[in-house]
Design a protein around this motif. Sequence first.
Motif, short mmCIF file in Angstrom:
data_model
loop_
_atom_site.label_atom_id
_atom_site.label_comp_id
_atom_site.label_asym_id
_atom_site.label_seq_id
_atom_site.Cartn_x
_atom_site.Cartn_y
_atom_site.Cartn_z
N SER A 190 13.03 4.41 -4.44
CA SER A 190 12.47 4.30 -3.10
C SER A 190 13.11 5.32 -2.20
O SER A 190 14.26 5.68 -2.36
CB SER A 190 12.69 2.90 -2.53
OG SER A 190 11.93 1.97 -3.27
N GLY A 228 9.05 0.64 1.01
CA GLY A 228 7.87 0.44 0.19
C GLY A 228 7.26 1.70 -0.37
O GLY A 228 6.40 1.64 -1.23
N SER A 229 7.68 2.87 0.12
CA SER A 229 7.10 4.11 -0.41
C SER A 229 7.88 4.53 -1.65
O SER A 229 9.05 4.20 -1.82
CB SER A 229 7.13 5.22 0.65
OG SER A 229 8.45 5.56 0.98
N ARG A 272 4.53 9.17 -1.20
CA ARG A 272 3.30 8.62 -0.62
C ARG A 272 3.60 7.34 0.13
O ARG A 272 4.63 6.71 -0.06
CB ARG A 272 2.27 8.39 -1.72
CG ARG A 272 1.97 9.73 -2.44
CD ARG A 272 0.80 9.68 -3.31
NE ARG A 272 -0.42 9.61 -2.51
CZ ARG A 272 -1.58 9.21 -2.99
NH1 ARG A 272 -1.69 8.82 -4.24
NH2 ARG A 272 -2.64 9.19 -2.22
N ARG A 273 2.68 6.95 1.00
CA ARG A 273 2.84 5.71 1.77
C ARG A 273 2.90 4.50 0.86
O ARG A 273 2.40 4.53 -0.27
CB ARG A 273 1.67 5.55 2.74
CG ARG A 273 1.71 6.52 3.89
CD ARG A 273 0.63 6.17 4.91
NE ARG A 273 0.37 7.29 5.78
CZ ARG A 273 -0.55 8.23 5.56
NH1 ARG A 273 -1.34 8.13 4.52
NH2 ARG A 273 -0.70 9.22 6.39
N ALA A 274 3.47 3.43 1.37
CA ALA A 274 3.56 2.18 0.62
C ALA A 274 2.17 1.78 0.13
O ALA A 274 1.19 1.87 0.87
CB ALA A 274 4.16 1.08 1.50
N GLY A 275 2.10 1.34 -1.12
CA GLY A 275 0.84 0.89 -1.69
C GLY A 275 0.02 2.00 -2.33
O GLY A 275 -0.96 1.71 -3.02
N GLN A 276 0.38 3.28 -2.11
CA GLN A 276 -0.35 4.37 -2.74
C GLN A 276 0.42 4.82 -3.98
O GLN A 276 1.60 5.13 -3.90
CB GLN A 276 -0.50 5.55 -1.78
CG GLN A 276 -1.41 5.28 -0.61
CD GLN A 276 -1.58 6.52 0.26
OE1 GLN A 276 -0.65 7.27 0.48
NE2 GLN A 276 -2.79 6.72 0.74
N PRO A 277 -0.24 4.86 -5.13
CA PRO A 277 0.45 5.27 -6.35
C PRO A 277 0.75 6.77 -6.33
O PRO A 277 0.09 7.52 -5.60
CB PRO A 277 -0.56 4.92 -7.45
CG PRO A 277 -1.88 5.02 -6.78
CD PRO A 277 -1.65 4.55 -5.36
#
Length: 158
Positions: free
Chosen positions: A3, A8-9, A82-87
């Motif tokens: 991280s 979260g990213s 990438r932003r949180a939630g983006q693979p």
Amino acid sequence: MGSGPVAGSVRARYLVFFQYVGTDFNGSAAVRGAQRAVGVQNYLEEAAEKLKSVVPVKFIISSRTDAGVHALSNAAHLDVQRRAGQPPFTPEVLTEALNTHLRHPAIRVLQAFRVPTDFHARHAATSRTYLYRLVTGCARYDQLSVFERNRCWALRAE
């Protein structure tokens, strides 16, 4: 993958191979400041801005070239967060995205690979190969084939 500074990213590191005709560049390394000169790295990082990484993308190039020098294949690593939630991007998508956003036609990303976050393009290099092309017996530069101009060094006939 580890991280980064944004909760979260996820940071992904990539090894990319790229090529360029160096005639228009002041070498491969980025040129910073108010100078008019520009390096290949400046264009690569400008294209990487379009990836919308949480932190700015920096290319760490395995070796440098001088002004006007070309590269059939050079290597660099870069981190994309990438932003949180983006693979993370797949290597194929990263390659295509960088090529889509490159603003100079003399640069092309050839291939990308996911690598561990402690990989370093310069330190991990096991060899470097340089090719020098000379044309001999050329009385004047304008006698050189148009396909060889700016791609080899012409030695004048004496």
